[in-house]
Design a protein around this motif. Structure first.
Motif, PDB file in Angstrom:
ATOM      1  N   ALA A 143       0.855  -0.677   0.369  1.00  0.00           N
ATOM      2  CA  ALA A 143       0.199   0.355   0.045  1.00  0.00           C
ATOM      3  C   ALA A 143       0.920   0.944   0.001  1.00  0.00           C
ATOM      4  O   ALA A 143       1.895   1.480   0.499  1.00  0.00           O
ATOM      5  N   ILE A 144       0.416   1.895  -0.809  1.00  0.00           N
ATOM      6  CA  ILE A 144       1.209   3.602  -0.960  1.00  0.00           C
ATOM      7  C   ILE A 144       0.698   4.616  -0.114  1.00  0.00           C
ATOM      8  O   ILE A 144      -0.650   4.593  -0.408  1.00  0.00           O
ATOM      9  N   ALA A 145       0.916   5.489   1.057  1.00  0.00           N
ATOM     10  CA  ALA A 145       0.207   6.108   1.263  1.00  0.00           C
ATOM     11  C   ALA A 145       0.731   7.458   1.296  1.00  0.00           C
ATOM     12  O   ALA A 145       2.129   8.158   1.220  1.00  0.00           O
ATOM     13  N   TRP A 146       0.088   8.316   1.311  1.00  0.00           N
ATOM     14  CA  TRP A 146       0.552  10.403   0.807  1.00  0.00           C
ATOM     15  C   TRP A 146      -0.241  10.638   1.996  1.00  0.00           C
ATOM     16  O   TRP A 146      -1.292  10.941   2.138  1.00  0.00           O
ATOM     17  N   PRO A 147       0.667  12.061   2.423  1.00  0.00           N
ATOM     18  CA  PRO A 147      -0.608  13.421   3.156  1.00  0.00           C
ATOM     19  C   PRO A 147      -0.800  14.058   2.736  1.00  0.00           C
ATOM     20  O   PRO A 147      -0.562  14.562   1.421  1.00  0.00           O
ATOM     21  N   SER A 148      -2.341  14.354   2.798  1.00  0.00           N
ATOM     22  CA  SER A 148      -3.128  15.359   1.901  1.00  0.00           C
ATOM     23  C   SER A 148      -3.201  16.248   3.449  1.00  0.00           C
ATOM     24  O   SER A 148      -2.832  16.833   3.699  1.00  0.00           O
ATOM     25  N   ARG A 149      -4.950  16.642   3.480  1.00  0.00           N
ATOM     26  CA  ARG A 149      -5.612  17.696   4.377  1.00  0.00           C
ATOM     27  C   ARG A 149      -6.279  17.177   4.542  1.00  0.00           C
ATOM     28  O   ARG A 149      -7.292  16.272   4.426  1.00  0.00           O
ATOM     29  N   THR A 150      -6.329  17.931   6.457  1.00  0.00           N
ATOM     30  CA  THR A 150      -7.542  16.953   7.015  1.00  0.00           C
ATOM     31  C   THR A 150      -9.054  17.929   6.418  1.00  0.00           C
ATOM     32  O   THR A 150      -8.797  18.892   6.294  1.00  0.00           O
ATOM     33  N   SER A 151      -9.724  17.191   6.846  1.00  0.00           N
ATOM     34  CA  SER A 151     -11.570  17.277   6.304  1.00  0.00           C
ATOM     35  C   SER A 151     -11.872  17.787   7.535  1.00  0.00           C
ATOM     36  O   SER A 151     -12.926  17.762   7.625  1.00  0.00           O
ATOM     37  N   LYS A 152     -11.290  17.044   9.068  1.00  0.00           N
ATOM     38  CA  LYS A 152     -12.304  17.562  10.868  1.00  0.00           C
ATOM     39  C   LYS A 152     -11.729  18.286  11.436  1.00  0.00           C
ATOM     40  O   LYS A 152      -9.937  17.881  11.239  1.00  0.00           O
ATOM     41  N   TRP A 188      -9.750  18.808  15.587  1.00  0.00           N
ATOM     42  CA  TRP A 188      -9.677  17.239  15.332  1.00  0.00           C
ATOM     43  C   TRP A 188      -8.238  18.254  17.247  1.00  0.00           C
ATOM     44  O   TRP A 188      -7.517  19.217  17.020  1.00  0.00           O
ATOM     45  N   GLN A 189      -8.670  17.719  17.950  1.00  0.00           N
ATOM     46  CA  GLN A 189      -8.517  18.591  19.481  1.00  0.00           C
ATOM     47  C   GLN A 189      -7.892  20.125  19.426  1.00  0.00           C
ATOM     48  O   GLN A 189      -6.836  20.219  19.672  1.00  0.00           O
ATOM     49  N   GLY A 190      -8.587  20.435  18.987  1.00  0.00           N
ATOM     50  CA  GLY A 190      -8.592  21.872  18.785  1.00  0.00           C
ATOM     51  C   GLY A 190      -7.877  22.293  17.809  1.00  0.00           C
ATOM     52  O   GLY A 190      -8.409  23.897  17.900  1.00  0.00           O
ATOM     53  N   LEU A 191      -7.913  21.450  16.699  1.00  0.00           N
ATOM     54  CA  LEU A 191      -7.386  21.945  15.853  1.00  0.00           C
ATOM     55  C   LEU A 191      -7.991  22.117  14.577  1.00  0.00           C
ATOM     56  O   LEU A 191      -8.738  21.390  14.213  1.00  0.00           O
ATOM     57  N   PRO A 192      -8.068  23.537  13.576  1.00  0.00           N
ATOM     58  CA  PRO A 192      -9.190  23.123  12.642  1.00  0.00           C
ATOM     59  C   PRO A 192      -9.198  22.414  11.463  1.00  0.00           C
ATOM     60  O   PRO A 192      -7.477  21.460  11.385  1.00  0.00           O
ATOM     61  N   ALA A 193     -10.078  21.241  10.559  1.00  0.00           N
ATOM     62  CA  ALA A 193     -10.220  20.855   9.443  1.00  0.00           C
ATOM     63  C   ALA A 193      -9.650  22.276   8.328  1.00  0.00           C
ATOM     64  O   ALA A 193      -9.620  23.037   8.383  1.00  0.00           O
ATOM     65  N   GLY A 194      -8.920  21.261   6.893  1.00  0.00           N
ATOM     66  CA  GLY A 194      -7.984  21.928   6.480  1.00  0.00           C
ATOM     67  C   GLY A 194      -7.156  22.262   6.560  1.00  0.00           C
ATOM     68  O   GLY A 194      -6.134  22.129   5.501  1.00  0.00           O
ATOM     69  N   ARG A 195      -6.178  21.509   7.469  1.00  0.00           N
ATOM     70  CA  ARG A 195      -4.688  21.865   7.294  1.00  0.00           C
ATOM     71  C   ARG A 195      -3.869  20.639   7.120  1.00  0.00           C
ATOM     72  O   ARG A 195      -4.194  19.768   6.321  1.00  0.00           O
ATOM     73  N   SER A 196      -2.698  20.771   5.847  1.00  0.00           N
ATOM     74  CA  SER A 196      -2.164  20.433   5.143  1.00  0.00           C
ATOM     75  C   SER A 196      -1.167  19.816   6.353  1.00  0.00           C
ATOM     76  O   SER A 196      -0.434  20.247   6.680  1.00  0.00           O
ATOM     77  N   LEU A 197      -1.037  18.098   5.489  1.00  0.00           N
ATOM     78  CA  LEU A 197      -0.106  17.378   6.686  1.00  0.00           C
ATOM     79  C   LEU A 197       0.883  17.471   6.072  1.00  0.00           C
ATOM     80  O   LEU A 197       1.415  17.312   4.771  1.00  0.00           O
ATOM     81  N   ALA A 198       2.429  17.375   6.319  1.00  0.00           N
ATOM     82  CA  ALA A 198       3.977  16.674   6.435  1.00  0.00           C
ATOM     83  C   ALA A 198       4.201  16.018   7.081  1.00  0.00           C
ATOM     84  O   ALA A 198       4.363  16.080   8.217  1.00  0.00           O
ATOM     85  N   ILE A 199       4.600  14.626   6.127  1.00  0.00           N
ATOM     86  CA  ILE A 199       5.009  14.012   7.301  1.00  0.00           C
ATOM     87  C   ILE A 199       6.194  13.951   6.694  1.00  0.00           C
ATOM     88  O   ILE A 199       6.924  13.543   6.115  1.00  0.00           O
ATOM     89  N   THR A 200       7.322  13.332   8.375  1.00  0.00           N
ATOM     90  CA  THR A 200       9.123  13.220   8.328  1.00  0.00           C
ATOM     91  C   THR A 200       9.158  11.451   7.488  1.00  0.00           C
ATOM     92  O   THR A 200       8.127  10.517   8.426  1.00  0.00           O
ATOM     93  N   ARG A 201      10.030  11.706   7.759  1.00  0.00           N
ATOM     94  CA  ARG A 201      10.900  10.312   7.896  1.00  0.00           C
ATOM     95  C   ARG A 201      10.236   9.818   9.588  1.00  0.00           C
ATOM     96  O   ARG A 201      10.390   8.099   9.361  1.00  0.00           O
ATOM     97  N   ASP A 202      11.054  10.688  10.244  1.00  0.00           N
ATOM     98  CA  ASP A 202      11.159   9.626  12.259  1.00  0.00           C
ATOM     99  C   ASP A 202       9.750   9.179  11.667  1.00  0.00           C
ATOM    100  O   ASP A 202       9.641   8.803  12.331  1.00  0.00           O
TER     101      ASP A 202
END
Lengths: 232, 407
Positions: B59-68, B70-84
């Motif tokens: 399976a291949i997964a890539w970060p996108s933008r949140t739609s909900k 969550w814990q006080g953070l707004p929807a629509g955030r762009s996600l970025a994933i590190t190697r760690d």
């Protein structure tokens, strides 16, 4: 289940009736026949056409079942056996037919060996026994001939060899000389007499009064009943 | 059996034309069922091989933008994933077999003979196993020391290597990616690949993830590639990886838009169902052809019984049991169907062997008759023989010897 007794007659019929349906109407081919035939008998059955001679022979030969009555062969009741069981009992009976009934594409040897094939005898043994039986009826040199290559008399001898090959204690002959010229017929009559003299039990249905006269016992049938029974 | 065979041979010789046509019906049916299914099997194997070219159950997964929110953070955030983040998620998911982050950059790659602009992937050693990247003899893929020491080494796609080094082996030679020299440590062994994301592997270059991240100042990965230990648990594994990333990146694990996932096992499963349907349809078509042949045999046997009525009556008169005659008839039918089937099988194997040697197999796959298919064909043939002998055997079992002798 066998209920065979030691000194029973070879063939015993008691009140045997056979009724056919023909065009919706019942026809009594056998009408209360009582008959006993001892071993080593030579019996001729005569009568007009339609008198029930062949039906009697078919019942005795287990080719047909009686509508009522009792039929015992070698003391065993056979009147109500299944088709498979009757087939097994037919291995005790040799048949000689008026029309010979040789398989057309088989050699004389294979025709004679036919009863042994269904009795589970190996090919080698049955060929040896068939060859010996053909020699017995004087046709050793015709063993590889097919039906078309044999005269009527020779065909009937092959049929007799076939009836004898399984060592059946009872030989049933239905008009054995009916399809033969007088010379061939005489040869067959002589052969049957030889077999009777050897102690085989023969029941011969015939219109041939000369043949009937040679039998040691003569039955006359009229309208499905035995109307005459004389011994010489 | 020998008597049955002799009688059959004698009868077939009497009616040669009908016998040959009936026999060929079975031959044709067997040929059709085996050859058609052999081609579908070959095609399925080719699809499987090509599908595995991208990766084996990955399976291949890539970060996108949140739609909900969550814990006080707004929807629509762009996600970025590190190697760690990727490696930590891997450690947190027990059902995971392997996971690799993947950086992608576009840059110029040059040898003494050529210079090209290509995609370069920064990956972990396990990426080779996940994406079926097998090195050609004499080479290797990126290893753990390369990653740990940020070595400037590169593994080239086979087509790319040929373009950069048209006159000899690329392994041990130097290329420049941008202005930085890299040592070529391996070249991809040629493989079939029917799908990709950003170019087929034959045209890509692969470097250690740490080297590429440092060289281009990249902190965030483009995607990560992973698979479950048990392919049947891939969906569970995907959910667990997303949940682990959600815990680190603080997004709702039920937010399906936050991380996009391409699960190739779903595609393979779908393909499996499509081919199963294909096999069934082709199998039914072949079986119908075979049944038509069986009808021909049934007709032949029935005519044989009718022609032999007097002979069968005679057999009954001399002591044959009806069951014996039926058994003999079934044996004869089986012999006949078996002969037709054997001829069909020989022709099918020959045809499949010829077809499997042609140049078209690159597109059609190599047709193959698996053992299971052979066994199934034998069972279908036996069923045909039983069906073909049913009516004639019924006629035999009902024979009245007196009537048959009068025939």
């Amino acid at each position: 289940m066998s209920d065979r007794t030691v000194d029973a007659p070879l063939v015993s019929l008691r009140g045997v009736t056979k009724v056919y349906e023909r065009e919706g109407a019942p026809v009594r081919a056998l009408d209360g026949v009582d008959l006993e035939v001892a071993a080593e008998s030579y019996v001729a059955v005569t009568g007009a056409s339609g008198s029930g001679k062949s039906t009697l022979l078919h019942v005795i030969g287990c080719l047909d079942t009686p509508s009522s009555g009792s039929y015992r062969l070698l003391g065993e009741e056979l009147a109500s056996l299944s088709a498979d069981e009757r087939s097994l009992r037919r291995r005790r009976i040799g048949f000689v037919f008026q029309a010979f009934h040789l398989a057309p594409r088989m050699t004389a040897l294979d025709n004679v060996a036919l009863p042994l094939r269904y009795a589970g005898v190996s090919l080698r043994d049955r060929r040896a026994r068939a060859a010996a039986m053909l020699a017995r009826v004087g046709l050793a040199d015709r063993s590889m001939h097919t039906r078309a290559e044999l005269s009527g008399g020779q065909q009937q001898r092959v049929a007799i060899a076939r009836a004898l090959v399984a060592k059946a204690p009872l030989l049933l002959c239905d008009e054995p000389t009916g399809n033969l010229d007088s010379k061939s017929g005489a040869e067959i009559v002589a052969l049957l007499e030889e077999l009777a003299a050897e102690g085989r039990t023969l029941i011969v249905v015939t219109h041939d009064l000369a043949l009937a006269a040679r039998a040691r016992r003569r039955l006359r049938m009229t309208d499905g009943r035995i109307t005459g029974d004389e011994a010489s | 059996m020998r008597d049955a065979a002799r009688t059959l041979w004698r009868e077939l010789r009497r009616d040669r034309a009908r016998a040959i046509v009936s026999l060929l019906g079975i031959t044709w049916g067997t040929l059709a069922i085996l050859v058609l299914l052999a081609f579908t099997v070959g095609m399925e194997e080719l699809f499987d091989e090509r599908s595995a070219g991208l990766g084996d159950g990955i399976a291949i997964a890539w970060p996108s933008r949140t739609s909900k929110s969550w814990q006080g953070l707004p929807a629509g955030r762009s996600l970025a994933i590190t190697r760690d983040d990727v490696l930590a998620a891997g450690n947190a998911v027990p059902v995971l077999d392997a996971i690799s982050p993947e950086f992608r950059v576009q840059d110029r790659i040059a040898s003494a003979d050529a210079a090209l602009r290509v995609s370069i992937c920064g990956v972990e050693p396990v990426f080779a196993r996940l994406r079926t990247l097998r090195p050609s003899p004499g080479g290797r893929f990126v290893d753990a020391r390369d990653v740990a020491e940020r070595r400037r080494v590169v593994f080239l796609g086979d087509r790319l290597a040929l373009r950069l080094f048209p006159r000899g082996s690329a392994v041990g030679r130097e290329v420049r990616i941008g202005r930085t020299p890299y040592l070529v440590v391996g070249v991809l062994e040629q493989k079939e690949q029917d799908s990709d994301y950003g170019g087929k592997d034959e045209g890509l270059a692969f470097a250690p993830s740490t080297t590429l991240a440092a060289a281009y100042g990249r902190r965030f990965v483009n995607d990560c590639v992973f698979r479950a230990r048990d392919p049947e648990r891939q969906a569970e594994c995907t959910a667990a990886v997303v949940a682990a990333l959600a815990a680190r990146l603080r997004f709702d694990p039920a937010d399906r838009q936050a991380v996009s996932v391409w699960d190739t096992t779903e595609q393979q499963r779908m393909l499996g169902w499509i081919f199963l349907g294909f096999h069934v349809v082709v199998g039914i078509a072949g079986a119908v052809t075979l049944m038509a042949g069986a009808v021909g045999i049934a007709h032949l046997m029935y005519l044989m019984v009718r022609r032999r009525t007097a002979e069968l009556g005679l057999a009954l008169a001399v002591g044959a049991r009806p069951a014996q005659l039926c058994r003999e008839l079934r044996a004869q039918t089986l012999l006949l169907v078996g002969a037709g089937g054997a001829l069909g099988a020989v022709l099918a194997f020959a045809l499949v062997a010829i077809a499997g040697a042609g140049p078209w197999t690159a597109e059609t796959g190599v047709p193959r008759i698996p053992l299971a298919l052979g066994v199934a064909a034998v069972l279908v043939l036996c069923a045909c023989a039983v069906a073909a002998s049913a009516l004639p055997a019924r006629a035999v079992s009902r024979l009245d010897p007196v009537m048959a002798l009068r025939n």
